[in-house]
Design a protein around this motif. Structure first.
Motif, PDB file in Angstrom:
ATOM      1  N   GLN A 220       0.859  -1.352  -0.030  1.00 20.10           N
ATOM      2  CA  GLN A 220      -0.014   0.119   0.149  1.00 20.10           C
ATOM      3  C   GLN A 220       1.017   1.195   0.055  1.00 20.10           C
ATOM      4  OE1 GLN A 220      -2.146  -0.614   3.546  1.00 20.10           O
ATOM      5  NE2 GLN A 220      -4.051  -1.184   2.421  1.00 20.10           N
ATOM      6  N   TYR A 237      -2.735   4.018  -3.268  1.00 21.61           N
ATOM      7  CA  TYR A 237      -2.565   2.988  -4.028  1.00 21.61           C
ATOM      8  C   TYR A 237      -2.484   1.615  -3.198  1.00 21.61           C
ATOM      9  CZ  TYR A 237      -0.842  -0.385  -7.553  1.00 21.61           C
ATOM     10  OH  TYR A 237      -0.480  -1.442  -8.477  1.00 21.61           O
ATOM     11  N   GLU A 238      -3.178   0.671  -3.771  1.00 20.04           N
ATOM     12  CA  GLU A 238      -2.835  -0.655  -3.195  1.00 20.04           C
ATOM     13  C   GLU A 238      -2.714  -1.577  -4.305  1.00 20.04           C
ATOM     14  OE1 GLU A 238      -5.111  -3.584  -0.011  1.00 20.04           O
ATOM     15  OE2 GLU A 238      -5.935  -1.690  -0.581  1.00 20.04           O
ATOM     16  N   GLU A 239      -1.772  -2.559  -4.159  1.00 20.65           N
ATOM     17  CA  GLU A 239      -1.207  -3.396  -5.082  1.00 20.65           C
ATOM     18  C   GLU A 239      -2.087  -4.761  -4.857  1.00 20.65           C
ATOM     19  OE1 GLU A 239      -0.276  -5.446  -8.061  1.00 20.65           O
ATOM     20  OE2 GLU A 239       0.261  -3.666  -8.219  1.00 20.65           O
ATOM     21  N   ARG A 271       3.664   4.425 -12.021  1.00 18.39           N
ATOM     22  CA  ARG A 271       2.694   5.545 -11.803  1.00 18.39           C
ATOM     23  C   ARG A 271       3.123   6.477 -11.266  1.00 18.39           C
ATOM     24  NH1 ARG A 271      -0.427   0.859 -11.060  1.00 18.39           N
ATOM     25  NH2 ARG A 271      -2.580   0.849 -11.474  1.00 18.39           N
ATOM     26  N   PHE A 282      -2.500   9.512  -8.938  1.00 21.86           N
ATOM     27  CA  PHE A 282      -1.393   8.956  -9.935  1.00 21.86           C
ATOM     28  C   PHE A 282      -1.871   8.286 -11.234  1.00 21.86           C
ATOM     29  CE2 PHE A 282       0.616   8.788  -5.506  1.00 21.86           C
ATOM     30  CZ  PHE A 282       2.092   8.986  -5.787  1.00 21.86           C
TER      31      PHE A 282
END
Length: 705
Positions: A220, A237-239, A271, A282
């Motif tokens: 995150q 953002y979270e992967e 990003r 992003f």
């Protein structure tokens, strides 16, 4: 046998060792556990050793440490002598070459007796007054382990983000320090990634990566406003794919904050967010695509892109801002070359600098941005390593680079890209009378069983005979595309001066010979890595660099896996083996997705939930392939808090070897109860572990002083 019995056996073992003064190897209790996958049953007698909080397991590890101490007691004096000798080569009061960023010159320095660096800066010129930003020795007080995981200076040059780890679990706590007042702000953000943080241009907003405390994967990205409660931080953002690793930083141009995710050998995605707009969103540079890896560097109104798109060894392209997702807008700058691997790049106002590899050696190429003229920096040694250094200043015609060889200490140069003049800024000072003229290096290519030619870098003291009488240490790694570079080591002199030859085998699984070298040493071709090492060993014996009763092998982490596979395949070749933090229980670890790194490494080893990979892994996994036969003398090391290779892998391996091996050779396990994957922190404490490894080998060839 229950846990109480294990405690009794451990206590009894320690008692008997004290009474008889005869080393008695501990034996872990056998508690069979069946592991069934794809209809195949494996029985793991030592699975329970993964109970890190179980005091009985801790007592077993301590018993192994006590046993090692007794076995090594006759050479305790040698071990201490080696430590003092290696410590004596280090210039205790030392300083790095300053680099200029913004209005300041930054550098680190050490004080006499200090374990950790002191991070400093001077404003305007090197004649200015020193500002101490971080004193590693003071910060480490009260901790058995300490690591400062990088820092980042705000645009107004008044604030610094920094990260600390005091456990060696690679879970860092992020802090902010006011460099003008010395105040460390109250907010402390736990479970973050070292070095992966960035300031926005407003000097009050920062971005960081949060890690999963179980898997240790960064997944995150949060935005934090200075002075606010971190619980209010905004997730930006979270992967979702836990096979990807994540990084975060600020572009050299300072225009962008970048989030990069990478699945090694599979896909990359970046990003971008303009640093002047921290509350913005992003945007994706180019969406991830299976098989496509790329790196980006921002330059003026465009990006340079290092990409493997239709280019196995990578090529260089450029694309204007705003058109990055349109592949038709990408323009080739440097084409793909089958014999040259494009490794990295740096950009300056008037020059482009490339790091390349050819025939296993590193090269630095300079291209003039205006007239496109190019040239390579000249290097002379038969085996060496050179690399582009840290060059934060964009508007300069000087590139800093590093150089070292097996006989040349680490050196820092400033190179004028217009006049082609190199200035030596600093060379590692080796105390104790070191003279590079006393040593010589070679580079040979060994043709292995399938016809591949493996480069081997060799160094020894002049006068060492190559008639089979010299002991030799062969080292390798061979995984993840990581290159083993033929650089300098002052500690290694303690072996060379006692008659050892040192050979570094650049086996497949690394990327020394280009991308194909890596591809041919992973997944269902992993055994090439092990075969290469064994074939190099046979070459060294055949050509009388050494003999089998004097040949030693060493590797760490994935190189420890290499050691485990090699001793199963060809134990008769080696007098002794040092396996440092070895990854040896491959199948079980890769089946457990809760263990750090597992999911991100399916593309390195394969996913054993798929039967072809399960069968292949099982055929080479060192732990699964221990047999009733003679093994070499072995020293195995680990760290209780290891985040990369869990301590129980080497512990289980040693326990199984004790019950299976048919020889009377030494089998020693050393667990650092305070450290993790990298061993002890501090520049001197780490030398004690090297001294142990060297004393183990020297004792076996009867060199005891």
């Amino acid at each position: 046998m229950n846990r109480t019995c294990l405690f009794f056996i451990t206590t009894l073992t320690l008692h008997s060792m004290t009474q008889a003064q005869t080393p008695v190897a501990p034996k872990a209790a056998i508690k069979p556990k069946q592991l069934i996958v794809h209809g195949d049953t494996r029985t793991d007698n030592y699975y329970y050793l993964n109970e890190r909080e179980n005091p009985e397991v801790i007592n077993y590890l301590k018993a192994e440490n006590a046993y090692l101490d007794q076995v090594m007691a006759p050479v305790k004096g040698l071990q201490e002598k080696l430590f003092e000798e290696m410590k004596g080569r280090i210039k205790q009061q030392d300083e790095s070459v300053p680099y200029k960023e913004g209005n300041y010159f930054y550098y680190t320095r050490y004080v006499t007796g200090g374990e950790y660096p002191i991070y400093c800066r001077k404003k305007g010129s090197l004649d200015g007054s020193e500002e101490v930003m971080f004193d590693g020795n003071a910060l480490a007080k009260g901790h058995n382990y300490y690591n400062l995981g990088g820092f980042e200076i705000s645009d107004n040059e008044e604030l610094a983000i920094f990260a600390e780890d005091t456990v060696s679990r690679r879970l860092y706590t992020l802090r902010v320090k006011n460099l003008k007042t010395g105040q460390i702000y109250l907010e402390a953000i736990p479970n973050t990634e070292a070095g992966s943080f960035a300031w926005a241009a407003d000097n009050k907003t920062l971005f960081y990566i949060r890690k999963d405390p179980q898997t240790l994967l960064g997944y995150q990205v949060y935005r934090h406003l200075l002075g606010t409660d971190p619980k209010q931080d905004v997730l930006v953002y979270e992967e979702k794919d836990n096979q990807f690793y994540m990084g975060l930083g600020r572009s050299k141009s300072k225009k962008y904050i970048t989030i990069g995710v990478d699945h090694n050998g599979v896909a990359t995605e970046y990003r971008l967010l303009e640093a002047s707009n921290p509350n913005g969103a992003f945007t994706v540079f180019l969406p991830r695509e299976k098989g496509h890896e790329y790196d980006i560097v921002h330059y003026q109104n465009k990006f340079y892109v290092r990409t493997n798109w239709k280019a196995e060894n990578f090529r260089l392209m450029e694309v204007p801002e705003g058109k990055t997702t349109d592949r038709t807008a990408w323009k080739e700058v440097i084409p793909h070359r089958s014999d040259v691997y494009l490794a990295n790049m740096d950009v300056f106002a008037n020059h482009l600098v490339l790091g390349e590899r050819k025939a296993g050696l590193t090269n630095i190429r300079v291209i003039n941005q205006k007239n496109k003229a190019d040239f390579y920096l000249p290097f002379q040694d038969p085996a060496y390593v050179a690399g582009i250094g840290y060059n934060p200043d964009f508007n300069t015609n000087v590139v800093r680079y590093s150089y070292a060889s097996l006989t040349t200490p680490n050196s820092t140069y400033d190179y004028n890209m217009d006049t082609k003049a190199a200035t030596l800024m600093k060379r590692q000072e080796v105390l104790g009378g070191f003279d590079p003229a006393n040593y010589t290096s070679e580079r040979v290519f060994v043709t292995v069983r399938d016809g591949a030619k493996v480069p081997v870098s060799i160094v020894y003291r002049k006068g060492t005979r190559k008639d089979g009488s010299a002991p030799l240490l062969q080292y390798a790694y061979g995984s993840y595309g990581i290159n083993m570079e033929p650089g300098f080591s002052s500690t290694r002199l303690s072996l060379l001066d006692r008659g050892f030859i040192y050979a570094m085998a650049h086996i497949r699984g690394g990327q020394e010979m280009g991308r194909r070298w890596y591809e041919d040493g992973k997944m269902l071709k992993k055994k090439n890595t092990f075969n290469d090492f064994v074939d190099v060993s046979e070459y060294l014996v055949r050509n009388k660099y050494t003999a089998t009763d004097k040949l030693f092998a060493m590797g760490g982490s994935a190189g420890g896996l290499l050691m485990g596979a090699v001793v199963n395949q060809a134990p008769q070749l080696y007098r002794g083996v040092v396996a440092a933090v070895p990854f040896v229980d491959v199948v079980t670890t890769m089946l457990d997705e809760s263990i750090p790194l597992t999911t991100g490494e399916f593309e390195e080893w394969g996913n054993p939930k798929q039967k072809p990979y399960y069968d292949y892994m099982k055929s080479y996994s060192p732990y699964d392939n221990v047999q009733k036969k003679a093994y070499p003398n072995m020293l195995v090391t680990t760290g209780l808090h290891d985040s990369q290779v869990q301590y129980w892998e080497p512990a289980k391996w040693v326990a199984k070897l004790r019950t299976m091996k048919t020889d009377a050779n030494q089998l020693l396990l050393h667990t650092n109860m305070e450290a993790g994957h990298g061993g002890a922190s501090g520049r001197f404490q780490a030398l004690k572990e090297i001294a142990l490894e060297y004393a183990f080998m020297l004792n076996l060839v009867e060199v005891r002083e």
